[in-house]
Write a protein that holds these residues in place. Structure first.
Motif, PDB file in Angstrom:
ATOM      1  N   PRO A 104       0.710  -1.401   0.112  1.00 34.68           N
ATOM      2  CA  PRO A 104      -0.755   0.166  -0.095  1.00 34.68           C
ATOM      3  C   PRO A 104       1.335   1.379   0.124  1.00 34.68           C
ATOM      4  CG  PRO A 104       0.122  -0.914   2.904  1.00 34.68           C
ATOM      5  CD  PRO A 104       1.014  -2.352   1.202  1.00 34.68           C
ATOM      6  N   THR A 105       0.465   2.418   0.004  1.00 32.07           N
ATOM      7  CA  THR A 105       0.862   3.577  -0.088  1.00 32.07           C
ATOM      8  C   THR A 105      -0.154   4.752   0.400  1.00 32.07           C
ATOM      9  OG1 THR A 105       1.492   3.135  -2.826  1.00 32.07           O
ATOM     10  CG2 THR A 105       1.393   5.364  -2.216  1.00 32.07           C
ATOM     11  N   ALA A 106       0.408   5.313   1.264  1.00 25.68           N
ATOM     12  CA  ALA A 106       0.633   6.983   2.252  1.00 25.68           C
ATOM     13  C   ALA A 106       0.722   8.256   1.922  1.00 25.68           C
ATOM     14  CB  ALA A 106       0.574   6.330   3.472  1.00 25.68           C
ATOM     15  N   LEU A 107       0.137   9.245   1.436  1.00 21.74           N
ATOM     16  CA  LEU A 107       0.430  10.415   0.957  1.00 21.74           C
ATOM     17  C   LEU A 107       0.404  11.073   2.532  1.00 21.74           C
ATOM     18  CD1 LEU A 107      -0.634  12.703  -2.098  1.00 21.74           C
ATOM     19  CD2 LEU A 107      -0.557  13.572   0.766  1.00 21.74           C
ATOM     20  N   LEU A 133       5.115   5.110   0.277  1.00 19.29           N
ATOM     21  CA  LEU A 133       5.515   6.422   0.996  1.00 19.29           C
ATOM     22  C   LEU A 133       5.069   7.993  -0.334  1.00 19.29           C
ATOM     23  CD1 LEU A 133       7.377   6.659   3.958  1.00 19.29           C
ATOM     24  CD2 LEU A 133       4.958   6.007   4.249  1.00 19.29           C
ATOM     25  N   ILE A 134       4.498   9.211  -0.033  1.00 18.60           N
ATOM     26  CA  ILE A 134       4.888   9.723  -0.340  1.00 18.60           C
ATOM     27  C   ILE A 134       4.637  10.712   0.479  1.00 18.60           C
ATOM     28  CG2 ILE A 134       2.897  11.293  -2.489  1.00 18.60           C
ATOM     29  CD1 ILE A 134       1.596   9.551  -3.608  1.00 18.60           C
ATOM     30  N   LEU A 135       5.586  11.963   0.578  1.00 16.30           N
ATOM     31  CA  LEU A 135       5.904  12.604   1.580  1.00 16.30           C
ATOM     32  C   LEU A 135       5.790  14.170   1.023  1.00 16.30           C
ATOM     33  CD1 LEU A 135       8.597  11.384   3.538  1.00 16.30           C
ATOM     34  CD2 LEU A 135       6.678  10.917   3.450  1.00 16.30           C
ATOM     35  N   VAL A 136       4.814  15.151   1.451  1.00 19.18           N
ATOM     36  CA  VAL A 136       4.861  16.052   0.990  1.00 19.18           C
ATOM     37  C   VAL A 136       5.136  17.343   2.086  1.00 19.18           C
ATOM     38  CG1 VAL A 136       2.434  17.810   0.526  1.00 19.18           C
ATOM     39  CG2 VAL A 136       2.577  15.290  -0.318  1.00 19.18           C
ATOM     40  N   ALA A 137       5.325  18.656   2.412  1.00 19.43           N
ATOM     41  CA  ALA A 137       6.027  19.957   3.113  1.00 19.43           C
ATOM     42  C   ALA A 137       6.605  20.542   2.102  1.00 19.43           C
ATOM     43  CB  ALA A 137       7.119  18.898   4.213  1.00 19.43           C
ATOM     44  N   LYS A 152       1.737  11.183 -12.135  1.00 16.54           N
ATOM     45  CA  LYS A 152       3.013   9.846 -11.729  1.00 16.54           C
ATOM     46  C   LYS A 152       2.282   8.942 -11.785  1.00 16.54           C
ATOM     47  CE  LYS A 152       6.408  12.792 -10.814  1.00 16.54           C
ATOM     48  NZ  LYS A 152       8.076  12.765 -11.386  1.00 16.54           N
ATOM     49  N   GLY A 153       1.074   7.976 -11.377  1.00 12.71           N
ATOM     50  CA  GLY A 153       0.434   7.684 -11.723  1.00 12.71           C
ATOM     51  C   GLY A 153       0.919   6.149 -10.527  1.00 12.71           C
ATOM     52  N   TRP A 154      -0.024   7.274  -9.458  1.00 11.49           N
ATOM     53  CA  TRP A 154       0.290   7.037  -7.716  1.00 11.49           C
ATOM     54  C   TRP A 154      -0.981   6.170  -7.649  1.00 11.49           C
ATOM     55  CZ3 TRP A 154       3.853  10.982  -6.523  1.00 11.49           C
ATOM     56  CH2 TRP A 154       5.546  11.070  -6.796  1.00 11.49           C
ATOM     57  N   THR A 155      -1.313   5.449  -7.033  1.00  9.28           N
ATOM     58  CA  THR A 155      -2.255   5.196  -6.007  1.00  9.28           C
ATOM     59  C   THR A 155      -2.038   5.745  -4.546  1.00  9.28           C
ATOM     60  OG1 THR A 155      -3.281   4.205  -8.273  1.00  9.28           O
ATOM     61  CG2 THR A 155      -4.647   3.900  -5.609  1.00  9.28           C
ATOM     62  N   VAL A 156      -2.706   6.340  -4.040  1.00 11.73           N
ATOM     63  CA  VAL A 156      -3.143   6.613  -2.568  1.00 11.73           C
ATOM     64  C   VAL A 156      -3.709   5.842  -1.641  1.00 11.73           C
ATOM     65  CG1 VAL A 156      -3.195   7.863  -0.634  1.00 11.73           C
ATOM     66  CG2 VAL A 156      -2.067   8.778  -2.754  1.00 11.73           C
ATOM     67  N   ASP A 157      -3.538   4.658  -0.995  1.00 12.14           N
ATOM     68  CA  ASP A 157      -4.303   3.799  -0.313  1.00 12.14           C
ATOM     69  C   ASP A 157      -4.875   4.195   1.553  1.00 12.14           C
ATOM     70  OD1 ASP A 157      -4.127   1.696  -2.117  1.00 12.14           O
ATOM     71  OD2 ASP A 157      -1.875   1.950  -2.154  1.00 12.14           O
ATOM     72  N   LEU A 158      -4.206   5.035   1.693  1.00 15.25           N
ATOM     73  CA  LEU A 158      -3.724   5.815   2.999  1.00 15.25           C
ATOM     74  C   LEU A 158      -3.798   7.563   2.878  1.00 15.25           C
ATOM     75  CD1 LEU A 158      -4.513   6.397   6.115  1.00 15.25           C
ATOM     76  CD2 LEU A 158      -2.257   5.717   6.599  1.00 15.25           C
ATOM     77  N   LEU A 159      -4.640   8.132   3.348  1.00 15.69           N
ATOM     78  CA  LEU A 159      -4.581   9.910   3.725  1.00 15.69           C
ATOM     79  C   LEU A 159      -4.208  10.274   4.684  1.00 15.69           C
ATOM     80  CD1 LEU A 159      -4.026  12.653   1.885  1.00 15.69           C
ATOM     81  CD2 LEU A 159      -6.286  12.346   1.930  1.00 15.69           C
TER      82      LEU A 159
END
Length: 269
Positions: A2-5, A28-32, A76-83
């Motif tokens: 799974p992927t989390a943002l 992970l997709i990290l945003v800041a 980017k073609g990413w799927t976010v499973d957890l935001l």
């Protein structure tokens, strides 16, 4: 895998979420807005935990920032499973005082707080929830505060934004729980982070509050336990925070807010 943002991922609760989810084998997709901190954290997690970590440098207090993040994820073609909507800040002080004192909180800062704490969170929730509903799977954690449960003099705007997050999140939980989508509102108390420095708390007040700061890692573990149980909200930090969160239900609201005002008033005021 799974992927989390995670927004606000460069420090505090956001960084703790990043580390704990990486341990649980989430990409992970990290945003800041801090590129250096994000890159350092991404490199550390990739090397130590062998997960894929992407970085999006974005100031979420800018109008349309949530859409910009979403567009990058789609491109980017990413799927976010957890935001994890964690980005936010507070601001201590009287909302407006006389011109002579010049101690009121700048209006621009208060409006930026609304943009980050509410607008960006709503924007990201709306955009990513669409895909989750189509897949009938996914999770959202919105980070609020125990300040959400009552008005907070001298933190008036912050508490109001967190009350919005609590109400909004619980409504989303009810709307989506039968679709296999989990929505949790995380309501921590004082936590080991830069919150007090960013909010410009008086040093004397921050050091004499007597309330123990809870490690961000503990807050995150409690949040993920609550998410696994599909709870609508969780108050972390033990019995003292439970008392604070439930106090408005047991006492007249005017008495509650008067008591809070005395606690948070500085000696100068």
């Amino acid at each position: 895998m799974p992927t989390a943002l995670i927004t606000g991922a460069s420090g505090g609760i956001g960084a703790a979420f990043s580390a704990e989810l990486a341990k649980r084998q989430h990409n992970l997709i990290l945003v800041a807005r801090s590129a250096d901190k994000l890159q350092q954290l991404a490199a550390k997690l990739q090397q130590e935990l062998k997960v894929q970590v992407e970085v999006i440098v974005q100031d979420l207090s800018a109008p349309g920032a949530g859409t910009a993040v979403f567009d990058t994820v789609v491109k980017k073609g990413w799927t976010v499973d957890l935001l994890v909507n964690n980005a936010g800040f507070g601001d201590y002080g009287v909302f407006v005082v006389s011109e002579a004192l010049e101690e009121d909180r700048p209006l621009a800062k208060q409006l930026t707080m609304v943009q980050l704490n509410i607008v960006a969170l709503v924007e990201l929730s709306h955009l990513f929830l669409q895909g989750m509903r189509q897949r009938k799977a996914g999770s959202i954690i919105n980070v609020s505060s125990i300040a959400a449960f009552q008005p907070m003099p001298y933190l008036s705007m912050y508490a109001a934004t967190k009350a919005f997050v609590l109400s909004f999140s619980e409504a989303l939980w009810a709307e989506n729980k039968d679709l296999g989508i989990r929505v949790l509102c995380l309501c921590p108390g004082p936590t080991e982070s830069d919150f007090f420095a960013v909010a410009e708390f008086p040093k004397a007040m921050a050091s004499s509050s007597g309330q123990k700061l809870v490690p961000a890692t503990e807050v995150v573990r409690d949040a993920l336990k609550a998410l696994d149980k599909n709870e609508s909200n969780v108050v972390t930090g033990g019995i003292p925070n439970q008392i604070i969160a439930n106090m408005p239900r047991l006492m007249p609201r005017e008495l509650v807010v008067k008591s809070i005002e005395k606690v948070f008033r500085t000696k100068e005021e």
